[in-house]
Scaffold this active site. Structure first.
Site, PDB file in Angstrom:
ATOM      1  N   HIS A   1      87.691  58.620  68.759  1.00 60.05           N
ATOM      2  CA  HIS A   1      87.054  59.574  68.949  1.00 60.05           C
ATOM      3  C   HIS A   1      86.874  59.538  70.486  1.00 60.05           C
ATOM      4  O   HIS A   1      87.371  60.905  71.487  1.00 60.05           O
ATOM      5  CB  HIS A   1      85.631  60.246  68.043  1.00 60.05           C
ATOM      6  CG  HIS A   1      85.784  61.847  69.318  1.00 60.05           C
ATOM      7  ND1 HIS A   1      84.451  62.583  69.043  1.00 60.05           N
ATOM      8  CD2 HIS A   1      86.204  63.007  68.496  1.00 60.05           C
ATOM      9  CE1 HIS A   1      84.005  63.396  69.134  1.00 60.05           C
ATOM     10  NE2 HIS A   1      85.736  63.937  69.005  1.00 60.05           N
ATOM     11  N   ASP A   2      86.523  58.538  70.996  1.00 60.49           N
ATOM     12  CA  ASP A   2      85.771  58.591  72.892  1.00 60.49           C
ATOM     13  C   ASP A   2      87.028  58.336  73.409  1.00 60.49           C
ATOM     14  O   ASP A   2      87.031  58.548  74.669  1.00 60.49           O
ATOM     15  CB  ASP A   2      85.407  57.666  72.843  1.00 60.49           C
ATOM     16  CG  ASP A   2      83.704  57.771  72.531  1.00 60.49           C
ATOM     17  OD1 ASP A   2      83.372  58.534  71.972  1.00 60.49           O
ATOM     18  OD2 ASP A   2      83.344  57.016  72.359  1.00 60.49           O
TER      19      ASP A   2
ATOM     20  N   GLY B   1      77.809  57.197  74.739  1.00 64.61           N
ATOM     21  CA  GLY B   1      77.853  56.011  74.683  1.00 64.61           C
ATOM     22  C   GLY B   1      78.886  55.479  74.364  1.00 64.61           C
ATOM     23  O   GLY B   1      78.898  55.910  73.184  1.00 64.61           O
TER      24      GLY B   1
ATOM     25  N   TYR C   1      79.692  52.735  68.831  1.00 65.01           N
ATOM     26  CA  TYR C   1      80.297  53.796  69.567  1.00 65.01           C
ATOM     27  C   TYR C   1      79.884  55.584  68.990  1.00 65.01           C
ATOM     28  O   TYR C   1      80.350  56.181  69.935  1.00 65.01           O
ATOM     29  CB  TYR C   1      81.569  53.885  69.008  1.00 65.01           C
ATOM     30  CG  TYR C   1      81.727  52.793  70.003  1.00 65.01           C
ATOM     31  CD1 TYR C   1      83.131  52.879  71.141  1.00 65.01           C
ATOM     32  CD2 TYR C   1      82.557  51.602  69.611  1.00 65.01           C
ATOM     33  CE1 TYR C   1      83.214  52.243  72.316  1.00 65.01           C
ATOM     34  CE2 TYR C   1      82.472  50.433  70.836  1.00 65.01           C
ATOM     35  CZ  TYR C   1      83.241  50.640  71.837  1.00 65.01           C
ATOM     36  OH  TYR C   1      83.877  49.876  72.384  1.00 65.01           O
TER      37      TYR C   1
ATOM     38  N   ASP D   1      88.139  66.621  68.364  1.00 69.03           N
ATOM     39  CA  ASP D   1      87.252  66.380  67.142  1.00 69.03           C
ATOM     40  C   ASP D   1      88.155  66.838  65.519  1.00 69.03           C
ATOM     41  O   ASP D   1      86.857  65.903  64.870  1.00 69.03           O
ATOM     42  CB  ASP D   1      86.286  67.907  67.755  1.00 69.03           C
ATOM     43  CG  ASP D   1      85.375  67.764  68.674  1.00 69.03           C
ATOM     44  OD1 ASP D   1      85.662  66.681  69.315  1.00 69.03           O
ATOM     45  OD2 ASP D   1      85.119  68.605  68.779  1.00 69.03           O
TER      46      ASP D   1
ATOM     47  N   GLY E   1      77.479  59.082  69.322  1.00 68.45           N
ATOM     48  CA  GLY E   1      76.351  59.390  70.200  1.00 68.45           C
ATOM     49  C   GLY E   1      77.176  58.730  71.528  1.00 68.45           C
ATOM     50  O   GLY E   1      78.099  58.697  71.767  1.00 68.45           O
TER      51      GLY E   1
END
Length: 159
Positions: free
Chosen positions: A72-73, A56, A52, A133, A54
């Site tokens: 985070h995504d 994509g 997960y 973030d 980076g």
């Protein structure tokens, strides 16, 4: 030395990102390094880590560090789904925050939506993405003991 760190970070990110994305990634990277007490090379090791971290993300997170990236995504997804932020904003917006170090420990405080100038465009998204973030960077710091060097530059096809 700080100038060299900025150049190395920017050049490393430039190959895969737009100008706005570079600035946002730079801000996130600065949070990761501050909260985790990491140098720039250690901070860059998160890019491409596991399934997960980076660009994509798919499959099952491989450890708690990778789970931080998944969370985070998901926070960025909430920014678009619930907060009305544009998809590009999650990667390209810049935001305001303050950082301080007390007794060697870094703290980050994102500027609240209400603290931005009334002339600031998309302040709700700026504040929300900053929190995504900050929480992500704090998760990395809290889970640093789970960081597994064998998952750096992990092949996403295995996920």
């Amino acid at each position: 030395m700080n100038f060299l760190v900025v150049i190395v970070t920017t050049v490393s990110l430039a190959g895969a990102a737009s100008a706005g994305e570079i600035q946002n990634l730079y801000q996130f990277g600065k949070m990761v390094m501050c909260l985790g007490n990491l140098n720039v090379l250690e901070g860059l090791e998160y890019n491409g880590y596991g399934c997960y971290c980076g660009r994509g993300g798919k499959g099952t997170p491989l450890d708690d560090t990778d789970r931080c990236c998944k969370q985070h995504d998901e926070c960025y997804e909430r920014a678009t789904d619930e907060m009305g932020c544009w998809s590009i904003e999650t990667y390209a917006t810049t935001y305001d925050y303050t950082k301080s170090k007390v007794s060697g420990k870094c703290t980050i405080k994102c500027k609240l939506e209400s603290d931005y100038s009334r002339f600031t465009i998309r302040k709700k998204c700026k504040a929300f993405i900053c929190e995504c973030d900050r929480i992500g960077a704090q998760c990395f710091a809290d889970k640093r003991s789970t960081f597994n060097r064998s998952l750096i530059s992990y092949t996403k096809d295995k996920c």
